[in-house]
Design an enzyme around this catalytic site. Structure first.
Site, PDB file in Angstrom:
ATOM      1  N   ARG A 163       8.703   1.161  -2.861  1.00 41.90           N
ATOM      2  CA  ARG A 163       7.504   1.117  -3.685  1.00 41.90           C
ATOM      3  C   ARG A 163       7.837   0.423  -5.005  1.00 41.90           C
ATOM      4  NH1 ARG A 163       5.393   1.980   0.394  1.00 41.90           N
ATOM      5  NH2 ARG A 163       4.013   3.677   1.015  1.00 41.90           N
ATOM      6  N   HIS A 213       6.207  -8.461   0.395  1.00 43.59           N
ATOM      7  CA  HIS A 213       5.825  -7.220   1.077  1.00 43.59           C
ATOM      8  C   HIS A 213       5.821  -7.405   2.598  1.00 43.59           C
ATOM      9  CE1 HIS A 213       3.577  -3.209   0.313  1.00 43.59           C
ATOM     10  NE2 HIS A 213       4.270  -3.151   1.440  1.00 43.59           N
TER      11      HIS A 213
END
Length: 309
Positions: free
Chosen positions: A224, A272
């Site tokens: 994260r 990502h």
């Protein structure tokens, strides 16, 4: 007939419709899968944050909300959500994460970047150590962290893991709690961040914890973006405390073009891509949880609301 509302966005519907139908059939489930259902007729909700569904209160018949995402931070605090919430633990996602982490760990371990930069006609031999002589630390020992730690240990690395609560993983030295975090960081020649996004994990990597790493450590963050204090990391990179960081997740995505990470010579940005939910394997997880709900069995991957994951 089981009524299932697909509240996960139009783009996901195109990807998932056929996979879900096939998975339901394999489980022997007779399902009415729709993108629009009356709340009092809905037995299950398949959910992603791209959905326009924000108020779960009318869905009094709903037995569970089944997330297509591993991270549930965007829904777990919704006070209207009183139904059981299950996060996605997808075998395809797990395998993708293991491959990304293992690949980049070996990239650092073998010095591949340095070898590419040194191709200037000079025959300079620099032999890397064996994996058994390299220490890797994984912060976060949930499904993804445990899978990555286990894979790295099988490849011969000295693997240390850290989690908030004590855990045991074969081949991995496990620490827990605040004192355990410092111990885990001190041996981290390569550090992998796979913690969830909670108030307790925000800025896990900050000026103090970065200083606890061995000088010249490498960092991988496929977890994260909130786990890292960006300014502190850039400072540690500039000083040489951290040799290089490969970052897949960020506080703002897409990462703004003006962000200093793009131009920093010691940062690799990946967009990502470390782990992605695969419709085929994720649909099997959804179907299995609905089968369990209909049979009165415990749901898989039930979210602990108090912990946020």
């Amino acid at each position: 007939m089981i009524n299932v509302l697909f509240a996960a966005g139009d783009a996901n519907w195109a990807d998932y419709q056929l996979h879900l139908a096939a998975a339901f059939e394999r489980q022997g489930l007779v399902v009415n899968l729709q993108t629009s259902l009356a709340p009092d007729q809905t037995d299950y909700i398949i959910y992603a944050p791209s959905s326009r569904l924000l108020d779960f209160a009318p869905y009094t018949r709903c037995k569970a909300v089944l997330s297509l995402w591993a991270g549930v931070e965007k829904i777990v605090t919704n006070t209207s959500l009183t139904q059981p919430l299950c996060r996605m633990v997808d075998p395809g996602l797990t395998q993708g994460m293991v491959e990304w982490v293992t690949g980049h760990a070996f990239r650092y371990h073998l010095g591949i970047d340095a070898n590419l930069e040194a191709q200037d006609g000079k025959w300079i031999r620099s032999v890397p150590p064996l994996a058994s002589q390299r220490s890797v630390t994984v912060l976060g020992l949930g499904a993804l962290g445990a899978a990555c730690a286990t894979s790295l240990a099988r490849l011969g690395f000295q693997v240390t893991g850290w989690s908030r609560r004590p855990k045991q993983i074969k081949g991995v030295t496990c620490h827990a709690g605040p004192d355990g975090l410092t111990k885990a960081l001190r041996s981290a020649e390569i550090l992998v961040l796979l913690l969830p996004n909670t108030a307790e994990t925000t800025n896990t990597l900050n000026a103090d914890t970065l200083a606890a790493l061995p000088e010249g450590a490498f960092i991988l963050n496929p977890g994260r973006g909130t786990l890292i204090d960006d300014d502190a990391l850039i400072s540690a990179l500039d000083s040489g405390q951290v040799a290089h960081a490969t970052l897949d997740v960020f506080r703002e995505e897409p990462l703004p073009k003006t962000h200093p990470y793009w131009a920093h010579p010691k940062v690799t940005v990946t967009p990502h891509i470390a782990a992605e939910t695969r419709p085929g394997t994720a649909s099997e997880v959804i179907a299995e949880n609905i089968r369990r709900g209909e049979s009165g069995e415990p749901f898989l991957h039930l979210v602990d609301r108090a912990n946020g994951y």
